[in-house]
Design a protein around this motif. Structure first.
Motif: not given
Length: 318
Positions: A144-161, A179-187
């Motif tokens: 069971h894969l999840n797409a979080s690495p793909v989605l997170n990579h995109y939002f990190l590339s936007l450079g949002v503080p 919560v999984t996304h929040h751990r990677r993106l913070n905020g």
């Protein structure tokens, strides 16, 4: 079993081709069509005896046709003496009926799992199931894969503080994903209080956590079907004062009034992956489709070589 063969149904051949390009392989040849009465006709046009076969076929709309096509392809490979058959199902249809929440209703997620297993699949590779427990409905191994690495990579590339970002869960059932996304993106982290009024309608009222005022809000979900819930969440977040709103989901089913709702929603961008081919892309100018082909391709390579799949997410391959 050292030779790998990848075949595709007609549901999302572009994704299968991208997976093969990632692996530097040629997509296997298969003839698919219909008999005059509508029955599906299939012939594998390559030798698969003793091969490690992967069949790429999301069971997206038209769900019944694509599901039956997958079953027929599995049976064709089994009867052609393939050594191992892996059903690669980027989007698993019939997943929403995963329990009996009232009398005299089916559990179609289990029924489809039984059909796939009975057809001859030795294992299943899928992505972002609507309910993670569906893995247990299969009597064969499920990756069971999840797409979080793909989605997170995109939002990190936007450079949002970090201080400007707020990760939003559209309902209580999606908290773990948020919560999984929040751990990677913070905020900040917020949850929209959604109440289901019927099988087709929901109401959204309050926001828990946050704050979202003045923030760039990113609402994550596993799938967007009619877009009622996700657009309702976007309206609540917009009313709460969010500066910009992004909606991100793995599976863009986009049926019924989804396109009209998304066009009217107060969002800057809709981000989907290509687990389902998007015919609505020309109608939604603010839609961006990210490819999960590298993620699927790496998983296929690791399955073939008997390597760890969980390491994919630690190493952030995507």
């Amino acid at each position: 079993m050292r030779e790998i063969k990848i075949f595709s149904g007609r549901a999302n051949q572009k994704l299968a081709e991208d997976v093969c390009n990632f692996l530097h392989l040629k997509l296997g040849r298969v003839s698919l069509g219909e008999f005059p009465d509508g029955e599906i006709q299939c012939k594998i046009d390559e030798d698969v005896r003793g091969r490690d076969v992967f069949l790429v076929q999301p069971t997206c709309p038209p769900v019944n046709n694509n599901l039956m096509e997958l079953l027929v392809m599995i049976d064709s490979c089994r009867r052609a003496s393939a050594e191992r058959i892996t059903a690669v199902i980027p989007y698993y249809g019939y997943a929403r009926q995963d329990r009996k929440d009232e009398g005299r209703v089916p559990i179609t997620a289990k029924l489809v799992a039984d059909l796939i297993t009975s057809a001859g699949a030795d294992r299943v590779l899928t992505m972002d199931l609507h309910a993670a427990q569906i893995q247990g409905f299969f009597n064969v191994p499920v990756d069971h894969l999840n797409a979080s690495p793909v989605l997170n990579h995109y939002f990190l590339s936007l450079g949002v503080p970090t201080e400007d970002l707020c990760v939003v869960s559209p309902d209580a059932g999606s908290i773990k994903r948020a919560v999984t996304h929040h751990r990677r993106l913070n905020g900040e982290l917020a949850i929209v209080d959604k109440r289901r009024t019927s099988a087709h309608e929901t109401t959204t009222k309050n926001i828990i956590g946050g704050p979202v005022e003045g923030k760039i809000a990113v609402i994550f979900d596993d799938m967007i079907s009619t877009a009622g819930s996700i657009c309702g969440a976007a309206k609540v977040v917009h009313k709460a004062g969010a500066r910009e709103i992004y909606i991100a989901a793995t599976h863009g089913v986009l049926c019924g009034p989804a396109v009209a709702r998304l066009q009217a929603a107060p969002i800057k961008e809709l981000i989907l992956t290509d687990t389902i081919p998007q015919k609505s892309q020309d109608l939604l100018t603010n839609m961006r489709v990210l490819s999960v082909a590298p993620l699927l391709g790496e998983a296929i390579k690791r399955i073939h070589n008997d390597e760890s799949i969980s390491a994919l997410f630690r190493e952030n391959i995507a």
